[in-house]
Enzyme design. Structure first.
Site, PDB file in Angstrom:
ATOM      1  N   SER A 444       2.429  17.908 -69.009  1.00 45.45           N
ATOM      2  CA  SER A 444       1.554  18.455 -70.782  1.00 45.45           C
ATOM      3  C   SER A 444       0.931  17.339 -71.473  1.00 45.45           C
ATOM      4  O   SER A 444      -0.088  17.040 -71.842  1.00 45.45           O
ATOM      5  CB  SER A 444       2.147  19.200 -71.485  1.00 45.45           C
ATOM      6  OG  SER A 444       1.900  19.824 -72.070  1.00 45.45           O
ATOM      7  N   LEU A 447      -1.850  15.348 -70.311  1.00 41.97           N
ATOM      8  CA  LEU A 447      -3.091  16.179 -70.755  1.00 41.97           C
ATOM      9  C   LEU A 447      -3.706  16.378 -72.003  1.00 41.97           C
ATOM     10  O   LEU A 447      -5.042  16.185 -72.085  1.00 41.97           O
ATOM     11  CB  LEU A 447      -3.246  17.630 -70.063  1.00 41.97           C
ATOM     12  CG  LEU A 447      -2.657  17.620 -68.213  1.00 41.97           C
ATOM     13  CD1 LEU A 447      -2.714  18.946 -68.159  1.00 41.97           C
ATOM     14  CD2 LEU A 447      -4.154  17.102 -67.655  1.00 41.97           C
ATOM     15  N   HIS A 448      -2.688  16.306 -73.107  1.00 39.60           N
ATOM     16  CA  HIS A 448      -2.999  16.729 -74.533  1.00 39.60           C
ATOM     17  C   HIS A 448      -3.601  14.648 -75.061  1.00 39.60           C
ATOM     18  O   HIS A 448      -4.682  15.340 -75.303  1.00 39.60           O
ATOM     19  CB  HIS A 448      -2.014  16.874 -75.122  1.00 39.60           C
ATOM     20  CG  HIS A 448      -1.686  18.106 -75.246  1.00 39.60           C
ATOM     21  ND1 HIS A 448      -1.066  18.978 -74.237  1.00 39.60           N
ATOM     22  CD2 HIS A 448      -0.823  19.339 -76.119  1.00 39.60           C
ATOM     23  CE1 HIS A 448      -0.345  20.324 -74.573  1.00 39.60           C
ATOM     24  NE2 HIS A 448      -1.383  20.090 -75.650  1.00 39.60           N
ATOM     25  N   GLU A 449      -3.170  14.136 -74.876  1.00 39.85           N
ATOM     26  CA  GLU A 449      -3.584  12.751 -74.421  1.00 39.85           C
ATOM     27  C   GLU A 449      -5.756  12.081 -74.103  1.00 39.85           C
ATOM     28  O   GLU A 449      -6.695  12.611 -75.232  1.00 39.85           O
ATOM     29  CB  GLU A 449      -2.997  11.578 -73.916  1.00 39.85           C
ATOM     30  CG  GLU A 449      -3.482  10.420 -74.237  1.00 39.85           C
ATOM     31  CD  GLU A 449      -3.225   9.871 -76.416  1.00 39.85           C
ATOM     32  OE1 GLU A 449      -3.975   9.307 -77.303  1.00 39.85           O
ATOM     33  OE2 GLU A 449      -2.566  10.378 -77.018  1.00 39.85           O
TER      34      GLU A 449
END
Length: 540
Positions: A444, A447-449
């Site tokens: 997660s 994916l956030h980065e």
């Protein structure tokens, strides 16, 4: 029953009341005070009515219930004896209340105070012509919008080949395997695993190309962060949906090939409406693509019809909230971010904290508006159009007693994906809870980065650390979630809101905005100007 037999009873009641110091005509007893002159006439009239109806009362006494008498008594005239305080109940805003009240009025008040107060202090700071929407950005964004779903179509073709292979290798139910049962043999399991390996590699190459190609184009060729963010999140959604499509069909295919081993009976009863491989159709894939979920199922609960008025209201909310978010960003957030640039450049920590606290209020308002626009308005409108029945997109995350509960309730589509396809499979294979949670938050965080760093053209790791460091914070607040006392719940909810509103999104927004300005904006131009001054000789 005669009047003589009734009169002593009335007299005895009156005498008893007088002896005990209680008057029947006292207002405290719920009986209105009658005039002294008409008191005797009223008693005589009452006795006459009782004497005339004595026969009827005697025959109907068994049929008359106390409840009917009470209703008849109350319906004649209002009595001041109603029990207002009839049960124990807490205050509306107490910790031990059983029903959560609506805070719609407070939300409206907050918006009014925010808008009116800041307009009075700062005036209108919105610049409509300041947005740098380049023509190439719009063209590339439109190109990616139609290109990205093609990878989901490739996933369908891969599963179509796998379904055809499964039909050809289906073990005949009339014959038994060499082991004497209909369960898969070692050779069959080996063949299934080798086939799944090829299918898995094909899916992995497909989704990796999708995400990598989109990331490359957005980072190097899309300048505006909004267009880049929409394209990147589009690619991530396809990546997640393709993974769910592949994993789910893998288990359905295994149950189809070896039904007697128990897997077929373990499938949900809902799936019998569209069993494998009948679900491998283009229409089934298209519905999954537009359905407001990241979890693939052959069948979903469906509503009976589409309420177009409901759809229109939800889309209207999306439009109004989008305008509101743009207004708040341009009017309030951008000035605070701009005023923070020199403080960050000079490492004035006290001023940075002051700007961070000031930014936390408006960033929270923008985030709440975005949450409502996406999860309540847009997803409900999409669910209504697709007749998607399960609309539990979130729970009451604002009452979270810890960060763990928040991550489980605020974005249920993503939480359900990671639990179904990452956490639960790892736990079933013997991994501990900590290792499985580590894998979930690591993926997660990556994916956030990608979602934040790629569109802003700055991979600085703030979004990654902000997500990955949730693990120790969850461990800290986890004991508070298990406490049943109201003080423990209050403390856990307070820790959640402080970490969320101050040290979470505002700090990340400040860092990425500074990185953007340092690369393209005013900080970059200031650094170039200072370097030119240092090179140029001073005039004589």
């Amino acid at each position: 029953m005669s009047q003589a037999s009734l009169s002593p009873t009335n007299d005895s009641k009156m005498n008893t009341a007088t002896a005990t110091g209680t008057r029947l005509d006292d207002p405290a007893n719920g009986v209105t005070r009658r005039a002294a002159a008409g008191e005797d006439a009223g008693l005589m009239k009452e006795n006459e009515q009782l004497n005339g109806n004595s026969t009827a009362l005697a025959t109907q006494s068994t049929a008359t219930t106390p409840e009917k008498v009470k209703r008849s008594f109350r319906s004649k005239k209002y009595r001041h004896v109603e029990a207002i305080h009839s049960e124990s109940q807490p205050s509306c805003l107490s910790h031990d209340t059983t029903e959560t009240p609506s805070f719609l009025g407070f939300r409206n008040l907050m918006v009014i105070v925010l808008v009116v107060g800041n307009l009075r202090l700062y005036g209108v700071l919105i610049c409509i012509g300041c947005h740098d929407f380049r023509k190439t950005d719009l063209q590339i964004g439109l190109f990616l919008y139609f290109l990205i779903p093609c990878h989901l179509l490739l996933a369908y073709l891969i599963e179509l080949v796998a379904a055809h292979s499964a039909r050809n290798s289906l073990f005949p139910p009339s014959k038994k395997s060499p082991s004497g049962t209909s369960s898969p043999t070692e050779a069959q399991l080996s063949k299934f695993q080798s086939t799944w390996t090829l299918i898995w590699i094909a899916h992995a190459i497909n989704v990796t190309i999708c995400l990598a190609l989109t990331t490359y184009i957005v980072y190097y060729h899309v300048h505006h962060p909004l267009i880049g963010t929409l394209s990147e999140i589009h690619a991530i959604i396809v990546w997640l949906k393709t993974a769910s499509y592949a994993f789910t069909n893998r288990d359905l295919r295994h149950a189809y090939l070896h039904p007697v081993s128990g897997e077929l009976d373990a499938l949900p009863a809902l799936y019998s409406q569209c069993p494998y491989p009948h679900n491998i159709t283009f229409s089934n894939l298209v519905y999954f693509w537009f359905a407001p979920t990241l979890i693939y199922q052959p069948v979903y609960p469906r509503t009976a019809k589409i309420r177009w008025v409901f759809v229109g209201k939800r889309l209207g909310e999306v439009i109004c909230l989008s305008v509101f978010i743009w207004f708040c960003s341009a009017q309030y957030a951008t000035p605070v971010l701009v005023n923070s640039l020199d403080k960050i450049a000079s490492l004035d920590y006290f001023s940075i904290i002051e700007r961070l606290l000031k930014l936390s209020t408006i960033s929270l308002v923008i985030w709440l508006a975005g949450f409502f626009a996406l999860f309540q308005s847009f997803l409900n409108a999409l669910a209504e159009v697709t007749r998607f029945g399960d609309r539990s997109f979130y729970e009451a995350w604002w009452n979270s007693e810890g960060l763990g509960m928040y991550w489980r309730t605020w974005n249920k589509p993503v939480y359900q994906f990671f639990r179904r396809h990452v956490y639960s499979p790892m736990r079933s294979r013997g991994y501990t809870h900590k290792i499985a949670s580590f894998a979930v938050f690591f993926l997660s965080a990556v994916l956030h980065e990608l979602l934040v760093g790629i569109p802003t053209h700055n991979i600085i790791g703030v979004a990654f650390l902000g997500m990955f460091l949730q693990l120790p914070l969850i461990q800290i607040t986890q004991p508070l979630e298990k406490r049943k006392s109201s003080s423990g719940k209050l403390l856990g909810n307070t820790i959640f809101w402080v970490s969320f509103t101050i040290f979470g999104q505002p700090f990340a927004a400040l860092m990425y905005f500074y990185a953007w300005q340092a690369k393209y904006g005013s900080v970059s131009r200031q650094q170039q100007y200072q370097s030119v001054q240092a090179v140029c000789p001073a005039p004589y």
